[in-house]
Write an enzyme that holds these catalytic residues in place. Structure first.
Site, PDB file in Angstrom:
ATOM      1  N   LYS A 216       0.862  -1.191   0.000  1.00 31.34           N
ATOM      2  CA  LYS A 216       0.000   0.000   0.000  1.00 31.34           C
ATOM      3  C   LYS A 216       0.893   1.233   0.000  1.00 31.34           C
ATOM      4  CE  LYS A 216      -3.490   2.445   2.646  1.00 31.34           C
ATOM      5  NZ  LYS A 216      -4.532   2.330   3.668  1.00 31.34           N
ATOM      6  N   ARG A 226     -10.786  10.032   2.050  1.00 36.24           N
ATOM      7  CA  ARG A 226     -10.616  10.753   3.317  1.00 36.24           C
ATOM      8  C   ARG A 226     -11.764  11.736   3.537  1.00 36.24           C
ATOM      9  NH1 ARG A 226      -3.970  11.243   3.076  1.00 36.24           N
ATOM     10  NH2 ARG A 226      -3.642   8.985   3.072  1.00 36.24           N
ATOM     11  N   LYS A 239       1.303  10.058   5.511  1.00 34.33           N
ATOM     12  CA  LYS A 239       1.467   8.676   5.965  1.00 34.33           C
ATOM     13  C   LYS A 239       2.750   8.030   5.440  1.00 34.33           C
ATOM     14  CE  LYS A 239      -3.520   8.069   6.655  1.00 34.33           C
ATOM     15  NZ  LYS A 239      -4.665   7.126   6.596  1.00 34.33           N
ATOM     16  N   GLU A 255       7.330  -6.800   1.021  1.00 37.57           N
ATOM     17  CA  GLU A 255       6.123  -6.636   1.844  1.00 37.57           C
ATOM     18  C   GLU A 255       5.185  -7.839   1.667  1.00 37.57           C
ATOM     19  OE1 GLU A 255       5.119  -4.657   4.086  1.00 37.57           O
ATOM     20  OE2 GLU A 255       6.148  -2.732   3.905  1.00 37.57           O
ATOM     21  N   LYS A 270      -2.289  -1.424  -3.734  1.00 37.41           N
ATOM     22  CA  LYS A 270      -3.138  -0.235  -3.627  1.00 37.41           C
ATOM     23  C   LYS A 270      -2.292   1.017  -3.685  1.00 37.41           C
ATOM     24  CE  LYS A 270      -6.079   1.986  -0.285  1.00 37.41           C
ATOM     25  NZ  LYS A 270      -6.388   2.069   1.102  1.00 37.41           N
ATOM     26  N   SER A 296     -10.430   5.603  -4.374  1.00 34.33           N
ATOM     27  CA  SER A 296     -11.383   6.702  -4.527  1.00 34.33           C
ATOM     28  C   SER A 296     -10.949   7.740  -5.559  1.00 34.33           C
ATOM     29  CB  SER A 296     -11.593   7.365  -3.162  1.00 34.33           C
ATOM     30  OG  SER A 296     -10.343   7.789  -2.623  1.00 34.33           O
ATOM     31  N   TYR A 335     -15.418   0.987  -6.600  1.00 32.04           N
ATOM     32  CA  TYR A 335     -16.691   1.673  -6.346  1.00 32.04           C
ATOM     33  C   TYR A 335     -17.645   1.511  -7.524  1.00 32.04           C
ATOM     34  CZ  TYR A 335     -13.856   3.530  -2.610  1.00 32.04           C
ATOM     35  OH  TYR A 335     -13.042   3.619  -1.514  1.00 32.04           O
TER      36      TYR A 335
HETATM   37  N1  LIG Z   1      -6.593   2.619   6.354  1.00 30.36           N
HETATM   38  C1  LIG Z   1      -6.921   3.648   5.544  1.00 30.36           C
HETATM   39  C2  LIG Z   1      -7.483   3.362   4.198  1.00 30.36           C
HETATM   40  N2  LIG Z   1      -8.155   2.230   3.831  1.00 30.36           N
HETATM   41  C3  LIG Z   1      -8.556   2.399   2.507  1.00 30.36           C
HETATM   42  C4  LIG Z   1      -8.091   3.639   2.070  1.00 30.36           C
HETATM   43  C5  LIG Z   1      -8.258   4.297   0.739  1.00 30.36           C
HETATM   44  C6  LIG Z   1      -9.277   3.761  -0.185  1.00 30.36           C
HETATM   45  C7  LIG Z   1      -9.654   4.700  -1.273  1.00 30.36           C
HETATM   46  O1  LIG Z   1      -9.032   5.754  -1.484  1.00 30.36           O
HETATM   47  O2  LIG Z   1     -10.614   4.372  -1.974  1.00 30.36           O
HETATM   48  C8  LIG Z   1      -7.404   4.244   3.128  1.00 30.36           C
HETATM   49  C9  LIG Z   1      -6.839   5.601   3.011  1.00 30.36           C
HETATM   50  C10 LIG Z   1      -5.568   5.954   3.620  1.00 30.36           C
HETATM   51  O3  LIG Z   1      -4.661   5.141   3.741  1.00 30.36           O
HETATM   52  O4  LIG Z   1      -5.461   7.131   3.982  1.00 30.36           O
HETATM   53 MG   LIG Z   2       4.181  -4.933   5.726  1.00 26.87          MG
END
Ligand SMILES: NCc1[nH]cc(CCC(=O)O)c1CC(=O)O
Ligand SMILES: [Mg+2]
Length: 348
Positions: A216, A226, A239, A255, A270, A296, A335
């Site tokens: 991720k 968010r 992050k 990972e 992701k 998203s 989505y």
């Molecule tokens: N644990 C956070 C989380 N779980 C899924 C998404 C994003 C999914 C999306 O953007 O559709 C995020 C956002 C982030 O890491 O800030």
């Molecule tokens: Mg890891």
């Protein structure tokens, strides 16, 4: 003029133009729909879809999300309707995310451990009504923390790994207890897959699966999400100390390797579309169930461009999703899931 009218006999179509002497003309297989269907290498089916939905408490059945046109936050009752819709359409699983009342958020995300929280109540309601639809539930603290990070934040701004993992284990147990079929840790702490697996097993949840958000990335494409869960304004900093650097690829394999060794049943990459090379490497290297999250911001790009008339939304949606299959993914969190499933069921 229709395409059919263009199908003139070859002799008539060729005349004076000079001819290339080609043994292979790849266009021959593309000349008509039956042939294109026959040589198609990948297919998108409803079985490939995981549908992320947003939950919210309160009296409104649905509230729109401005940056995700066409996607709403839904009440628990409405989420049950969505689950029934998923069952009707043949979508295998839902991935619910909560918009947590800001009054319930605190620095350590305590509400995540509450067995009566919005997620747990929604899981119970959905499982009671539509047990055949899979529930893949996120384990991470960001919806529950006052600072929007996925873990415990120190005063000097560090996100603590091991302390966070302990909380994630208790969150995962609350979700499993409520009836979640699969826990999906999206926090990117080190060691959380093994710890969550052990916690689940110790409590008898040996059949609860783990889909790891293994690779991720610290991405700009999470912006609308968010907004949806109400962390865009509260997030302090970024992050990048736990999510991956978009410049890295070998590291994604490490990972994934570690998460598999710790007991992950399925892995995820992701975001999706900018990271198809990672999907391909993960699938080729490990040959395990591999998923991508069309996040998203990817959804918003396609949907907003379509609404502005810049692209054909339906075609862009289908093209983006077949690309995940071509890259080796077994399925996609998207989505668009209900819309695609609707289209595929009409086509069938
Ligand atoms: N644990 C956070 C989380 N779980 C899924 C998404 C994003 C999914 C999306 O953007 O559709 C995020 C956002 C982030 O890491 O800030
Ligand atoms: Mg890891």
């Amino acid at each position: 003029m229709t395409l059919r009218a263009l199908h003139k006999p070859a002799a008539e179509a060729s005349s004076t133009a000079s001819k290339l002497d080609l043994a292979t003309r790849l266009r021959r297989n593309r000349k008509s729909e039956w042939s294109r269907r026959l040589v198609r290498e990948t297919v998108l089916t409803t079985n490939d879809l995981i549908w992320p939905i947003f939950l919210v408490d309160g009296s409104e059945p649905r509230t729109p999300i401005a940056t995700m046109p066409g996607v709403d936050r839904v009440s628990i009752d409405e989420a049950v309707r969505e689950a029934e819709k998923a069952a009707r359409l043949g979508i295998p699983a839902l991935a619910p995310f909560p918009y947590v009342d800001p009054a319930l958020r605190d620095p350590v995300g305590s509400e995540a451990e509450n067995h009566r929280n919005l997620m747990c109540r929604a899981i119970r309601a959905i499982k009671a009504a539509v047990p055949e639809v899979g529930l893949i539930t996120d384990a991470a603290l960001d919806p529950y923390t006052s600072h929007g990070h996925d873990g415990v934040l120190t005063e000097c701004g560090r996100v603590l790994n091991d302390e966070t993992v302990a909380i994630l284990c208790r969150q995962a147990l609350a979700l499993a207890e409520a009836g979640a079929d699969c826990i999906a840790p999206s926090d990117m702490m080190d060691g959380r897959i093994g710890a969550i697996r052990a916690a689940l097993d110790a409590r008898g949840f040996t059949d609860v699966q783990i889909m790891s958000y293994a690779a991720k990335y610290a991405s700009a494409f999470y912006g609308p999400f968010r907004d949806a869960i109400g962390t865009r304004k509260t997030l302090i900093g970024d992050k990048r100390t736990y999510q991956m650097d978009p410049a890295n690829s070998d590291e994604a394999l490490r990972e994934v390797e570690i998460d598999l060794a710790e007991g992950a049943d399925m892995v995820m990459v992701k975001p999706g579309m900018p990271y198809l090379d990672i999907c391909r490497r993960v699938k080729d290297t490990f040959g395990v169930p591999t998923f991508a999250y069309q996040v998203s911001g990817e959804y918003a790009m396609i949907e907003m461009a379509a609404r502005a008339g810049a692209i054909d939304g339906e075609r862009a949606m289908l093209e983006s999703l077949i690309a995940f299959k071509r890259a080796g993914c077994d399925g996609i969190l998207t989505y668009f899931a209900p819309r695609v499933a609707g289209l595929l069921s009409v086509a069938a």
